[in-house]
Design a protein around this motif. Structure first.
Motif, PDB file in Angstrom:
ATOM      1  N   ARG A  10     -13.056  66.188  38.015  1.00  0.00           N
ATOM      2  CA  ARG A  10     -13.521  67.085  39.066  1.00  0.00           C
ATOM      3  C   ARG A  10     -12.920  66.638  40.385  1.00  0.00           C
ATOM      4  O   ARG A  10     -12.780  65.458  40.653  1.00  0.00           O
ATOM      5  CB  ARG A  10     -15.045  67.045  39.177  1.00  0.00           C
ATOM      6  CG  ARG A  10     -15.710  67.623  37.944  1.00  0.00           C
ATOM      7  CD  ARG A  10     -17.095  67.979  38.240  1.00  0.00           C
ATOM      8  NE  ARG A  10     -17.070  69.087  39.183  1.00  0.00           N
ATOM      9  CZ  ARG A  10     -18.127  69.773  39.527  1.00  0.00           C
ATOM     10  NH1 ARG A  10     -19.287  69.472  39.016  1.00  0.00           N
ATOM     11  NH2 ARG A  10     -18.052  70.751  40.383  1.00  0.00           N
ATOM     12  N   ASP A  18     -13.679  70.720  34.700  1.00  0.00           N
ATOM     13  CA  ASP A  18     -13.182  71.823  35.522  1.00  0.00           C
ATOM     14  C   ASP A  18     -12.261  72.685  34.680  1.00  0.00           C
ATOM     15  O   ASP A  18     -11.555  72.193  33.806  1.00  0.00           O
ATOM     16  CB  ASP A  18     -12.378  71.311  36.718  1.00  0.00           C
ATOM     17  CG  ASP A  18     -13.236  70.674  37.790  1.00  0.00           C
ATOM     18  OD1 ASP A  18     -12.701  69.824  38.507  1.00  0.00           O
ATOM     19  OD2 ASP A  18     -14.413  71.031  37.907  1.00  0.00           O
ATOM     20  N   HIS A  84     -16.562  75.312  36.203  1.00  0.00           N
ATOM     21  CA  HIS A  84     -16.883  74.014  35.635  1.00  0.00           C
ATOM     22  C   HIS A  84     -17.823  74.250  34.460  1.00  0.00           C
ATOM     23  O   HIS A  84     -18.712  75.111  34.534  1.00  0.00           O
ATOM     24  CB  HIS A  84     -17.546  73.097  36.673  1.00  0.00           C
ATOM     25  CG  HIS A  84     -17.629  71.693  36.219  1.00  0.00           C
ATOM     26  ND1 HIS A  84     -18.692  71.206  35.494  1.00  0.00           N
ATOM     27  CD2 HIS A  84     -16.768  70.661  36.350  1.00  0.00           C
ATOM     28  CE1 HIS A  84     -18.482  69.938  35.199  1.00  0.00           C
ATOM     29  NE2 HIS A  84     -17.322  69.578  35.709  1.00  0.00           N
TER      30      HIS A  84
END
Length: 142
Positions: A10, A18, A84
């Motif tokens: 991330r 992600d 995400h």
């Protein structure tokens, strides 16, 4: 065409998960040829504002238009959803997001490229912009 990519880290420094959904809408040069009397980059920015506003302000759920300069034949216009895995609680959440992505990517593809989709003779980008300007004028009069 559309694709999905993931990134193990991330950006904020958290765990992995992600992802992005990506649709290549065509080369910037070709798309400009369909709209010679318009500033295409300004229209892309305008559409991003409307898209973000309509989806509640979050880029992850809204999808954004970007210029992808990594293509060998020059810059392309791309449509991207960022997300995400933590935002997806069940398969239906993911299916809903995919449906929104496809609907939005197709809609904008039709707006940018008049040789695709329905009603190639009216200019949806102009129509949308003009409709919003009329709403602003009406609001200012009140």
């Amino acid at each position: 065409g559309p694709s999905a990519e993931t990134n193990g880290n991330r950006a904020e420094g958290g765990g992995g998960g992600d992802f992005l959904l990506y649709a290549d809408l065509g080369s910037l040069q070709e798309l400009r040829s369909y709209h010679p009397d318009q500033n295409l980059l300004r229209l892309l920015a305008y559409w991003n504002q409307i898209q973000t506003k309509n989806r509640g302000g979050g880029a992850g759920d809204a999808g954004l238009l970007r210029i992808d300069s990594s293509k060998a034949d020059g810059p392309h216009v791309s449509f991207i959803y960022y997300g995400h895995v933590d935002e997806i609680q069940c398969p239906k959440d993911f299916q809903d997001m995919l449906d929104r992505f496809v609907d939005d990517a197709l809609e904008f593809s039709f707006k940018l490229n008049p040789t695709l989709g329905p009603s190639s003779k009216d200019r949806p980008l102009d129509r949308d912009r003009d409709r919003d300007r009329e709403k602003d004028r009406d609001r200012d009069r009140d």
